[in-house]
Design an enzyme around this catalytic site. Structure first.
Site, mmCIF file in Angstrom:
data_model
loop_
_atom_site.group_PDB
_atom_site.id
_atom_site.type_symbol
_atom_site.label_atom_id
_atom_site.label_comp_id
_atom_site.label_asym_id
_atom_site.label_seq_id
_atom_site.Cartn_x
_atom_site.Cartn_y
_atom_site.Cartn_z
ATOM 1 N N GLU A 436 102.873 56.426 119.222
ATOM 2 C CA GLU A 436 102.133 55.196 119.468
ATOM 3 C C GLU A 436 100.786 55.188 118.724
ATOM 4 O OE1 GLU A 436 101.948 54.761 123.719
ATOM 5 O OE2 GLU A 436 104.074 54.300 123.881
ATOM 6 N N GLU A 520 111.032 56.433 123.951
ATOM 7 C CA GLU A 520 110.608 56.260 125.344
ATOM 8 C C GLU A 520 111.312 55.036 125.912
ATOM 9 O OE1 GLU A 520 106.377 56.307 126.242
ATOM 10 O OE2 GLU A 520 106.031 57.886 124.756
#
Length: 819
Positions: A436, A520
Site C-alpha cells: 500500500e 489482502e
C-alpha cells in the site's frame, strides 16, 4: 563483488553413497548462539554505557531474545497501569498502547586461545529499532530498520584471548513509527560467527534448482568466498548433498585459487536422481554442505537445509508447484507472538505455523516486513508457502517517524540483506517490494518500483516480484485507478490486489496476461473470493487480513451498536488487539475460521449463535475486517425466551434446525451463499442443524447447553520439551462444568498460577481484545472459558509442575518434563 584470481577444475560425482549425515554436517562449528548473559537497562542515558569500564552491575540480567514493550515496564511510568500498556503511547491504537523508549544492552565475553587469529562477526537477526552497536568502545554502526538482519566484524577491535570484551547495543524505539505493534529491543536471535581468514561469507551459499522433474533435478550451489590472508590461496571447494536419511546423493569438487584480500563466487552443479520434491503438502528437504579444504584439512564449512522444487506462474496455468496446480489459501500475519510480544523463540514460531496449517492455510504473507529466520525455517520444515515482504513505506510517509526517513539511504542494504538471508528457503515463492505504498502511482513511485524490481532480479532471478496495491490511497492522492494502476502492474510480475476482488474479472478482460493475487481481503468475502479462485487460473490465491490476531491496530475488527450511518474503523482504549484474525490472540479458532472450514471443504457444516438485542435508535455494526459477535455455543443463561440468531454454514442446499427434538424451521440456501439464518427463542437443551441434498441428510452438527463452571482443566500442547531457553510448552486453560464440558460464557473468572521446578511463566493470555492486564503476572482472567499459560525452561533438565487455582473451582495441575 570483487573478483579474485579464479582457476576452477570441476569434477562432479553423481552417485548415492551411504553416509551418516550427522557425522558429515555440523553447521554450527563456526556459528553459535550469543543470546545468554546480557545486561539490560531501560533508560535514556546518553553517554557512558558504551565504554568498557562502565559500571552496569545494577542492570537487569537477561537472555535474548527480549522485548521490553511486552513487559511490566509501564508500572514505572506515570499515567499507566500494571502491565505493558501505556495510555499515552506514541502510537496509541496503532502500537496497542505500549511503551517504546530507549534501551541499552551489554554483554561481556572472552575469546579462547583457539579463536586467536580468527575473523569474528556478530550477527543480529532483528532489532527494533534504530540500533547502535559498540565493541570495546568502538562504534561499529547504526541500523535503523527494525526487521532486517545485519552483522558487523569485531576482529580489529577485540582484545587478546583471556581478556574481557564488552559488546554494547543501544536501541531507540521512538516516536510514531509503526502501524502495528513492533515490540522493542533485541527481539530475535544474536549469533557469533568465528571463521578463518579464508572463509565462506555470511549468507554466502546460494542454492537454486533450475531444472526439476520427478526423475531428476539440477541443483546449483553458488558459494561466495573471501580470502583475508596476505597471500594467494589454493584450495578445494567440496560440496555434498544429503537426503533426509543422511545418504549422500551428489558431490562436487572444484580446485580454486583466490588472490589475497579478494572475494569471489564459484558455482557447482549437482544432479540428483529421483528427487524428493518440496511442497507445502510434502515438505521434503535435503542438506547442502560446502567445505573449503586445504591439504586434506577443513578450513571452513557451512551446511544448510534446502528443498528441491519448481515454481512456475503465468496467467494461463496459474501457480504450478512441481508441475501441479496450487491455489494459495493464504493469511497475512504480523511478527508478534501473542503474550510473548515480538520475541522470536523457535517453539512460538513453530506453534503459530502449525496452528495455521491445522486451520487449512497453506500460505502466509509476511506483513509488512521480513520475518525472523526461525519462522522461515519452520515454514520450510512444516510446509507453508511464503510471500516475503520488504517494506510498508518508501519515501512517502505514513507516520512521521516510520521507515520513509531511512528509505533513500538504506533500501538497497535492507533489501539485499533480506534476500541474501532468505533466498535458500524453498517456502518462499514470491518477493514483495511493498505494501500500500502511497506514492506508487506517481512518476517517482513507478521509478522506485522498477528500481526495486531490478535489484531483486539481480539478487534472485528465480522468483517473481509482487507488491500489494490498494485503491484506498487513490482517493487520498486523487489518483485515478484506471489511469495509473496499469503502469505499476506492467512493471510488477504478479499484481497484488488489496481489497479489490470486484476488479478481478474486469481487469482480466483488459489485461489477459496479468497474474493476479489477492494480497489482502476481508474475512466476510471468503466464499465469494474462493469461487473466483476456482474459476480463473489467472488468480493464484488470496490472503485474508488476518490469519491470527495481533497487537496494535486496536479494534480494527470491532463490532457493536452505533447510531445512524456512522462508520467506526479503529476504537480507543482499552482495546489493544486488532481482533481481525481467524485465530484469536492465543491461537483458538474464531467463528470466521469455522466458516472458512466450510468454504474450503474442510467441514460439511458448522453452526454459530449470536445474542442480538439492538437498543432503540441504534444499529448493529460489523467493521469490514470484523465478524458478527457469535459463538459456537447453546449456553445463554438468563436469556430464556429471548430470540437468538442462529447461523448454519454449509454448501448443502437445505438446512433443518431442531431444538430438543422438535423441528423449529428449515431454510433453502441460495447458490450464492453458504449461510442459513434462523431466529430461535432460547431455551436450554440441544440444538441440532441437519444439512440435506436431494432429500437425504448428508451432515449434521449440534450444540448442547452446558452446566455451571465447576473446575479448571489444564492441557499442555507437549508434556515433554527440551531443557533449553528456546523451547516452550503452551498450556491451554479451560473452565469446565461438572461433566467436563467447556463453559463458553465464563469470562470473569481469574486464575492464579504457581510453577515449581526449572521453569518460569513466560506469558499468560486470553483472546479478549480489551483485557489490558499484565501478560507476565501469574494470574489472568479467562475469556469465553479459555486462557493460556506459556511455560519456558530455565535450561536445566527436570520436571515442571504448573498448578491453576480459582475461587470456587476445582484446581488442576500439569507436569512438563524437561530433557
Amino acid at each position: 563483488m570483487t573478483k579474485g584470481i579464479l582457476k576452477i577444475s570441476l569434477c562432479f560425482i553423481f552417485a548415492v553413497v551411504s553416509t551418516n549425515l550427522m557425522a558429515q554436517t555440523d553447521s554450527n562449528l563456526r556459528t553459535r548462539l550469543f543470546d545468554e548473559g546480557w545486561s539490560f537497562k531501560l533508560d535514556s542515558i546518553e553517554s557512558g554505557p558504551e565504554k568498557p569500564d562502565f559500571d552496569d552491575s545494577g542492570w537487569r540480567k537477561l537472555d535474548l531474545p527480549h522485548d521490553w514493550s511486552t513487559e511490566d515496564v509501564a508500572i514505572q511510568i506515570p499515567d499507566s497501569i500494571v502491565g505493558p500498556f501505556y495510555r499515552k503511547s506514541d502510537g496509541q491504537t496503532f502500537d496497542g498502547f505500549t511503551y517504546g523508549g530507549t534501551g541499552w544492552y551489554r554483554k561481556s565475553f572472552k575469546l579462547s586461545k583457539a579463536e586467536e587469529g580468527k575473523n569474528i562477526f556478530i550477527q543480529f537477526d532483528g532489532v527494533y529499532m534504530n540500533s547502535d552497536v559498540w565493541i570495546n568502545g568502538h562504534h561499529l554502526g547504526n541500523h535503523p530498520y527494525g526487521y532486517t538482519p545485519f552483522n558487523y566484524e569485531l576482529t580489529p577491535y577485540l582484545n587478546l584471548p583471556g581478556q574481557e570484551n564488552v559488546l554494547v547495543v543501544k536501541v531507540r524505539n521512538e516516536g510514531k513509527n509503526s502501524r502495528w505493534y513492533a515490540g522493542s529491543g533485541i527481539y530475535r536471535h544474536v549469533q557469533l560467527t568465528v571463521v578463518n581468514p579464508l572463509h565462506i561469507d555470511i549468507w554466502g551459499v546460494n542454492v537454486t534448482t533450475p531444472e526439476v522433474s520427478e526423475t531428476s533435478a539440477k541443483v546449483n550451489v553458488a558459494t561466495t568466498i573471501t580470502n583475508g590472508e596476505k597471500k594467494d590461496e589454493d584450495f578445494i571447494l567440496f560440496t555434498q548433498l544429503f537426503n533426509a536419511e543422511g545418504h549422500n546423493v551428489g558431490k562436487g569438487e572444484s580446485k580454486v585459487t583466490i588472490a589475497a584480500g579478494e572475494t569471489l563466487e564459484t558455482s557447482q552443479v549437482l544432479m540428483v536422481e529421483n528427487p524428493a520434491l518440496w511442497s507445502a503438502d510434502s515438505p521434503n528437504r535435503y542438506t547442502v554442505q560446502v567445505e573449503i579444504q586445504q591439504k586434506a584439512k577443513t578450513v571452513d564449512k557451512v551446511s544448510l537445509p534446502v528443498g528441491i522444487r519448481d515454481i512456475k506462474i503465468d496467467a494461463k496455468n496459474g501457480l504450478l508447484v512441481n508441475g501441479k496446480p496450487v491455489l494459495l489459501k493464504g493469511g497475512c500475519i504480523h511478527h508478534d507472538n501473542g503474550s510473548l510480544g515480538s520475541i522470536s523463540i523457535e517453539a512460538a514460531e513453530e506453534r503459530k505455523i502449525k496452528l495455521l496449517k491445522e486451520s487449512g492455510f497453506n500460505a502466509v504473507r509476511m506483513s509488512h516486513n521480513p520475518p525472523s529466520s526461525v519462522l522461515l525455517e519452520v515454514c520450510d520444515r512444516l510446509g507453508m508457502y511464503v510471500i516475503d515482504e520488504a517494506f510498508d513505506a518508501w519515501k512517502k510517509t505514513k507516520f512521521q517517524d516510520d521507515y520513509h526517513l531511512y528509505f533513500e539511504e538504506n533500501w538497497d542494504k535492507d533489501l539485499t540483506a533480506m534476500i541474501h538471508r532468505d533466498r535458500n528457503h524453498p517456502s518462499i515463492i514470491l518477493w514483495s517490494i511493498g505494501n500500500e505504498i502511497r506514492e506508487r502511482a506517481s512518476d517517482e513511485g513507478l521509478q522506485i518500483t522498477q528500481m526495486l524490481l531490478d535489484r531483486v532480479k539481480v539478487l534472485d532471478p528465480t522468483r517473481k516480484v509482487t507488491e500489494a496495491v490498494c485503491d484506498f490511497w487513490d482517493a487520498r492522492r486523487t489518483y485515478n485507478w484506471e489511469e495509473h494502476t496499469p503502469a505499476i502492474f506492467d512493471i510488477l510480475e504478479v499484481g497484488g490486489y488489496n481489497y479489490m476482488d470486484e476488479k478481478y474479472e474486469a481487469d482480466h478482460e483488459k489485461y489477459p496476461d496479468r497474474i493476479m493475487l489477492g494480497t489482502e481481503s476481508y474475512p466476510s468475502k471468503a466464499y465469494e473470493i474462493w469461487q473466483l479462485l476456482q474459476k480463473h487460473s489467472y488468480l493464484i490465491g488470496d490472503f485474508v487480513w488476518t490469519a491470527m490476531d495481533y497487537r496494535g491496530e486496536a479494534g480494527c475488527a470491532n463490532t457493536g451498536f452505533i447510531k445512524g450511518k456512522q462508520r467506526k474503523t479503529f476504537v480507543q482504549w482499552p482495546w489493544f488487539n486488532a481482533f481481525c484474525g481467524d485465530l484469536d490472540f492465543v491461537g483458538n479458532k474464531k467463528p470466521q475460521s469455522f466458516y472458512r472450514d466450510v468454504v474450503w471443504d474442510r467441514s460439511p457444516i458448522e453452526m454459530m449463535v449470536q445474542k442480538l438485542e439492538v437498543p432503540e435508535g441504534m444499529r448493529y455494526y460489523v467493521n469490514d475486517w470484523g465478524w458478527p459477535d457469535e459463538l459456537k455455543s447453546w449456553s445463554w443463561a438468563g436469556s430464556e425466551g429471548d430470540t437468538l440468531q442462529v447461523r448454519v454454514y454449509t454448501k448443502s442446499k437445505l438446512v433443518k434446525l431442531e431444538l430438543n427434538g422438535k423441528l423449529i424451521g428449515e431454510q433453502a440456501i441460495a447458490d450464492t451463499s453458504i449461510t442459513a439464518l434462523f431466529n430461535v427463542p432460547y431455551q436450554p437443551g440441544t440444538l441440532v442443524a441437519k444439512a440435506y441434498e436431494n432429500g437425504k441428510e448428508v451432515s449434521s452438527t449440534l450444540l448442547k447447553t452446558v452446566g455451571k463452571p465447576a473446575a479448571i482443566r489444564l492441557i499442555a500442547d507437549r508434556t515433554t520439551i527440551k531443557a533449553n531457553r528456546n523451547d516452550l510448552a503452551y498450556v491451554s486453560v479451560e473452565i469446565v462444568d461438572a461433566e467436563g464440558n467447556l463453559v463458553p460464557y465464563a469470562d470473569d473468572i481469574e486464575i492464579n498460577y504457581t510453577i515449581t521446578g526449572p521453569g518460569e511463566i513466560a506469558g499468560v493470555g486470553n483472546g479478549n481484545p480489551i483485557d489490558i492486564s499484565s501478560f507476565q503476572q501469574p494470574k489472568k482472567k479467562v475469556y469465553q472459558g479459555k486462557g493460556m499459560v506459556i511455560v519456558r525452561p530455565t535450561g536445566i533438565p527436570g520436571e515442571i509442575i504448573l498448578e491453576a487455582i480459582a475461587a470456587g473451582m476445582d484446581k488442576d495441575r500439569v507436569k512438563i518434563t524437561l530433557h
